[in-house]
Design a protein around this motif. Structure first.
Motif, mmCIF file in Angstrom:
data_model
loop_
_atom_site.group_PDB
_atom_site.id
_atom_site.type_symbol
_atom_site.label_atom_id
_atom_site.label_comp_id
_atom_site.label_asym_id
_atom_site.label_seq_id
_atom_site.Cartn_x
_atom_site.Cartn_y
_atom_site.Cartn_z
ATOM 1 N N ALA A 13 0.536 -1.411 0.218
ATOM 2 C CA ALA A 13 -0.131 0.045 -0.156
ATOM 3 C C ALA A 13 0.695 1.160 -0.392
ATOM 4 C CB ALA A 13 -0.397 0.496 1.184
ATOM 5 N N PHE A 14 1.560 1.347 0.968
ATOM 6 C CA PHE A 14 2.711 2.531 1.007
ATOM 7 C C PHE A 14 3.722 2.483 -0.946
ATOM 8 C CE2 PHE A 14 3.149 2.129 5.879
ATOM 9 C CZ PHE A 14 2.693 3.941 5.659
ATOM 10 N N LEU A 15 3.992 1.807 -0.809
ATOM 11 C CA LEU A 15 4.984 1.100 -2.342
ATOM 12 C C LEU A 15 3.349 1.781 -3.150
ATOM 13 C CD1 LEU A 15 7.428 0.923 -4.656
ATOM 14 C CD2 LEU A 15 5.969 -1.640 -4.795
ATOM 15 N N GLY A 16 2.418 1.879 -3.828
ATOM 16 C CA GLY A 16 1.734 2.465 -4.055
ATOM 17 C C GLY A 16 1.189 4.121 -4.319
ATOM 18 N N GLY A 17 1.026 4.171 -3.165
ATOM 19 C CA GLY A 17 0.849 5.211 -3.055
ATOM 20 C C GLY A 17 2.294 6.385 -3.126
ATOM 21 N N ALA A 20 1.993 6.154 -6.718
ATOM 22 C CA ALA A 20 1.562 7.367 -7.762
ATOM 23 C C ALA A 20 2.034 9.347 -7.495
ATOM 24 C CB ALA A 20 -0.169 7.236 -7.352
ATOM 25 N N VAL A 21 2.499 9.520 -6.607
ATOM 26 C CA VAL A 21 2.691 10.846 -6.030
ATOM 27 C C VAL A 21 4.150 10.709 -6.984
ATOM 28 C CG1 VAL A 21 3.640 11.040 -3.390
ATOM 29 C CG2 VAL A 21 2.040 12.484 -4.270
ATOM 30 N N GLY A 22 4.749 9.752 -6.817
ATOM 31 C CA GLY A 22 6.123 9.921 -7.325
ATOM 32 C C GLY A 22 6.666 10.180 -8.629
ATOM 33 N N VAL A 69 -3.476 13.743 -4.533
ATOM 34 C CA VAL A 69 -4.521 13.261 -3.384
ATOM 35 C C VAL A 69 -4.706 11.726 -3.562
ATOM 36 C CG1 VAL A 69 -7.129 12.908 -4.158
ATOM 37 C CG2 VAL A 69 -5.698 15.445 -4.687
ATOM 38 N N VAL A 70 -4.273 11.382 -5.107
ATOM 39 C CA VAL A 70 -4.419 9.729 -4.550
ATOM 40 C C VAL A 70 -3.425 9.099 -3.892
ATOM 41 C CG1 VAL A 70 -3.987 7.686 -5.766
ATOM 42 C CG2 VAL A 70 -4.437 9.754 -7.386
ATOM 43 N N TRP A 71 -2.234 9.605 -3.362
ATOM 44 C CA TRP A 71 -1.709 9.289 -2.442
ATOM 45 C C TRP A 71 -2.187 9.639 -0.725
ATOM 46 C CZ3 TRP A 71 -0.099 12.368 1.088
ATOM 47 C CH2 TRP A 71 1.450 11.957 2.419
ATOM 48 N N VAL A 97 -4.888 -1.529 -2.617
ATOM 49 C CA VAL A 97 -3.959 -0.712 -2.521
ATOM 50 C C VAL A 97 -2.868 -0.160 -3.402
ATOM 51 C CG1 VAL A 97 -3.481 1.640 -0.835
ATOM 52 C CG2 VAL A 97 -4.967 -0.473 -0.183
ATOM 53 N N PHE A 98 -2.030 -0.867 -3.639
ATOM 54 C CA PHE A 98 -1.817 -0.193 -4.655
ATOM 55 C C PHE A 98 -1.916 -0.565 -5.735
ATOM 56 C CE2 PHE A 98 1.452 -2.615 -7.771
ATOM 57 C CZ PHE A 98 2.579 -1.735 -7.495
ATOM 58 N N SER A 99 -3.377 -1.351 -6.314
ATOM 59 C CA SER A 99 -3.358 -1.054 -8.056
ATOM 60 C C SER A 99 -3.764 -0.115 -7.907
ATOM 61 C CB SER A 99 -4.240 -2.500 -7.738
ATOM 62 O OG SER A 99 -3.369 -4.277 -8.033
ATOM 63 N N ALA A 100 -4.652 0.159 -6.959
ATOM 64 C CA ALA A 100 -5.559 2.004 -6.618
ATOM 65 C C ALA A 100 -4.753 2.733 -7.359
ATOM 66 C CB ALA A 100 -6.611 1.584 -6.066
#
Length: 162
Positions: A13-17, A20-22, A69-71, A97-100
């Motif tokens: 989940a942290f990686l996905g966020g 997204a922001v990175g 916003v997604v993060w 969460v990652f996939s989202a």
């Protein structure tokens, strides 16, 4: 698979966020930089065009905001900003969460770079015909539409992730 299970749902989940922001911010940086380069040439000849150039430069920066916003939503889903602490996510929940976050990560990067190139070309159009800058804005808005679709997809998926 053992590495993935050691990483855990929370790590995914942290990686996905972060992705997204990175990626969205990296694309926005690249896009706004491209427009800035084009604008400086025009501004050397027509300093009165600064306001229009600034609007063109800001446009590819919106994807970075969408990524943020997604993060933020992903971090809210895992309890980072709640008072009760982090949620203990299963691997499947973490992967959801990652996939989202992936639509915004990929869509944010690609559309920010594409919008930056479009806005830079619009600056060149403005240099030849200052009255055509609104046409350039319209072309940039077409690219923005796909960034908004990426944002919408990520938000709708995050609302159902955990």
């Amino acid at each position: 698979m053992e590495l993935l299970s050691n990483f855990g749902g929370l790590g995914l989940a942290f990686l996905g966020g972060a992705l997204a922001v990175g990626f969205s911010c990296a694309g926005s940086g690249k896009g706004t930089g491209c427009v800035g380069e084009a604008a400086t040439g025009l501004l050397a000849e027509q300093p009165e065009a600064f306001g229009k150039c600034l609007i063109m430069q800001v446009l590819p920066g919106t994807q970075g905001l969408y990524g943020l916003v997604v993060w933020f939503m992903a971090m809210m889903q895992i309890g980072l900003f709640g008072g009760s602490g982090l949620v203990d996510l299963t691997l499947a929940q973490g992967f959801s969460v990652f996939s989202a976050c992936i639509p915004m990560a990929i869509g944010g990067y690609i559309t920010a770079v594409a919008q930056g190139r479009t806005a830079a070309a619009s600056i060149n159009l403005m240099a030849k015909n200052p009255d055509d800058w609104s046409r350039g804005i319209i072309m940039c808005v077409v690219v923005e539409f796909y960034a908004i679709l990426s944002l919408l997809a990520s938000i709708l998926m995050l609302l159902q992730a955990v």
